[in-house]
Scaffold this motif. Structure first.
Motif, PDB file in Angstrom:
ATOM      1  N   VAL A 277      89.703  58.482-162.329  1.00 47.50           N
ATOM      2  CA  VAL A 277      88.769  58.929-160.939  1.00 47.50           C
ATOM      3  C   VAL A 277      87.974  59.200-160.924  1.00 47.50           C
ATOM      4  N   VAL A 278      86.092  58.443-160.526  1.00 44.91           N
ATOM      5  CA  VAL A 278      85.429  59.639-160.679  1.00 44.91           C
ATOM      6  C   VAL A 278      84.823  59.486-159.374  1.00 44.91           C
ATOM      7  N   GLN A 279      84.274  60.417-158.884  1.00 40.72           N
ATOM      8  CA  GLN A 279      83.896  60.683-157.681  1.00 40.72           C
ATOM      9  C   GLN A 279      82.095  61.424-157.399  1.00 40.72           C
ATOM     10  N   ILE A 280      81.470  60.927-156.390  1.00 43.11           N
ATOM     11  CA  ILE A 280      80.410  60.661-156.148  1.00 43.11           C
ATOM     12  C   ILE A 280      79.516  61.495-155.721  1.00 43.11           C
ATOM     13  N   GLN A 281      78.799  62.938-155.441  1.00 44.38           N
ATOM     14  CA  GLN A 281      78.390  64.528-155.468  1.00 44.38           C
ATOM     15  C   GLN A 281      78.979  65.357-155.948  1.00 44.38           C
ATOM     16  N   ASN A 282      78.352  66.324-155.248  1.00 45.71           N
ATOM     17  CA  ASN A 282      79.272  67.872-156.119  1.00 45.71           C
ATOM     18  C   ASN A 282      80.222  67.953-154.647  1.00 45.71           C
TER      19      ASN A 282
ATOM     20  N   ALA B 246      83.119  58.950-152.732  1.00 46.93           N
ATOM     21  CA  ALA B 246      82.181  59.240-151.940  1.00 46.93           C
ATOM     22  C   ALA B 246      82.435  60.184-150.487  1.00 46.93           C
ATOM     23  N   GLY B 247      81.631  61.212-150.399  1.00 47.57           N
ATOM     24  CA  GLY B 247      82.385  61.806-148.978  1.00 47.57           C
ATOM     25  C   GLY B 247      82.807  62.968-149.159  1.00 47.57           C
ATOM     26  N   ARG B 248      83.275  63.982-148.278  1.00 48.22           N
ATOM     27  CA  ARG B 248      84.102  64.231-148.187  1.00 48.22           C
ATOM     28  C   ARG B 248      85.546  64.104-147.497  1.00 48.22           C
TER      29      ARG B 248
END
Length: 324
Positions: free
Chosen positions: A100-105, A79-81
Motif C-alpha cells: 500500500v503506497v499513498q502519495i502526499q501527506n 492519491a487524494g483524500r
C-alpha cells in the motif's frame, strides 16, 4: 518475478491526484514487469465529504462501477483524500499481500501504509516516508518524443526560442486576479517579443474566466498558439517542443512536470501564496532546475528532475521483501 505484478493507480479522478498515482504506477512498471490499471473512487451520496474516520465500512458505501474490490492488486498506489478510507484498510483486507503506497501527506495514521511518497515541502518524516521534490508524474522522454512527433506540424514551424506557458488559477493558497493577469500578460508579451520567439499557451480548469480572457487578448497575436479547450490538450507536445517553460507558482504538479523535461523552468508569481509553495519553489531553485521569472526568457542550462523514478525504485525495493 515469474508473473507481472498487478498495480492499481487509485484516485478521485481529479487531475492533480490521478496524474501522480498513474505516473508512479507507470514508473514502477518500467522497472519490473507489471500491468497497470486505473481505479476511480466514487462514494454514495455525501459520504465523500466526510473525513476518513467517519467512514469505517467504506466498501459498503462505494458507488457502482469503481472496480474496487477483491481480488486485491499486488500494489495499491493511491492519491487524494477520497482514497484514504480504502487505503487504510488495504493491508488487512489483502492479508498483507498488497503493498500500500499513498502519495502526499495522508494526515492519517502512517503505520497503515507500507510507503508514503510525500512532497518535501510538506515536511513530514518517518520510517515509511519518502520525501521527494514535487509530485510523481507521467513525463518521460518517450512520451515527450511521441507527442513531439504527433504535433510536429503545429510546433516545428514556430520561431525559437519556443516558450510553453502553463497557467493555473484559483486554489486555497493562490488566485489569479485581473490585475495580476494584466501584469503577467504585459511582461510575457514583452519577453517573447524581445526574444524573437514564440509562445504556446494552455490554461487549467482553475483559471478564472476573466484572467483567461485578459491573457488571451494580450497574447493572441504573438507567434504561437493558445489551446482553446477543444479536443486533446497538446500539453505534452508543448513541453516537448519548448526551449523554456513558464509556469504559474500555484501548481506543484505542473511545476514538477515542467522540471522533469530538462528545459529551464521560469516560475510566474500569483496572488497569495503559502509557506509550502515557497518551500517548493526554493527547493527547485536550489536544485538548479527553476528560476523566478524576471521579465525575460532565461535559457539557462537545466538537467531533468527525476524524482518519480526514485520513488518507483523505493516501491520496487519494498517488493523484493514481500512474500510471493
Amino acid at each position: 518475478m515469474a508473473n507481472p505484478l498487478s498495480i492499481w493507480a487509485v484516485s478521485d479522478d481529479k487531475a492533480g491526484n490521478a496524474g501522480p498515482a498513474l505516473g508512479l504506477a507507470e514508473a514502477v512498471a518500467r522497472l519490473t514487469p507489471a500491468q497497470v490499471s486505473g481505479r476511480t473512487v466514487r462514494w454514495k451520496g455525501r459520504i465523500g465529504r466526510l473525513p476518513w474516520f467517519l467512514n469505517p465500512f467504506p466498501l459498503t458505501v462505494l458507488a457502482g462501477g469503481t472496480g474496487i474490490g477483491p481480488p486485491w492488486p499486488d500494489v495499491w498506489i493511491a492519491a487524494g483524500r477520497a482514497t484514504l478510507p480504502l487505503s487504510l484498510h488495504l493491508r488487512r483486507w489483502s492479508g498483507g499481500r498488497t503493498l500500500v503506497v499513498q502519495i502526499q501527506n495522508p494526515r492519517a495514521p502512517r503505520a497503515a501504509f507500507d510507503l508514503i511518497v510525500a512532497p518535501r515541502h510538506d515536511e513530514i518524516a518517518g520510517p515509511n516516508v519518502l520525501s521527494i521534490t514535487g509530485s510523481p508524474h507521467r513525463i518521460t522522454p518517450e512520451r515527450l518524443a511521441e507527442a513531439n512527433a504527433r504535433y510536429a506540424s503545429l510546433t516545428y514551424p514556430l520561431p525559437r526560442p519556443r516558450a510553453a506557458l502553463l497557467v493555473g488559477g484559483r486554489s486555497k493558497a493562490h488566485d489569479l486576479s485581473d490585475a495580476r493577469a494584466r501584469t503577467l500578460a504585459a511582461n510575457l508579451r514583452r519577453a517573447v517579443l524581445e526574444s524573437g520567439g514564440s509562445l504556446m499557451t494552455t490554461f487549467s480548469r482553475r483559471t478564472p474566466d476573466s484572467a483567461r480572457r485578459i491573457l488571451t487578448e494580450a497574447l493572441a497575436d504573438l507567434p504561437g498558439f493558445i489551446w482553446d479547450g477543444e479536443g486533446e490538450n497538446p500539453y505534452f507536445a508543448m513541453l516537448a517542443a519548448a526551449d523554456v517553460v513558464l509556469v504559474t507558482e500555484d501548481s506543484a504538479n505542473m511545476t514538477t512536470e515542467a522540471a522533469a523535461t530538462g528545459r529551464p523552468v521560469l516560475i510566474l508569481p500569483m496572488d497569495g501564496g503559502s509557506a509550502k509553495f515557497a518551500r517548493l519553489k526554493a527547493d527547485l531553485i536550489t536544485r538548479g532546475v527553476a528560476r523566478a521569472f524576471e521579465g525575460r526568457l532565461d535559457l539557462f542550462a537545466a538537467a531533468p528532475l527525476d524524482e518519480t523514478r526514485r520513488a518507483a525504485r523505493a516501491v520496487v525495493d519494498l517488493l523484493k521483501d514481500r512474500p510471493t
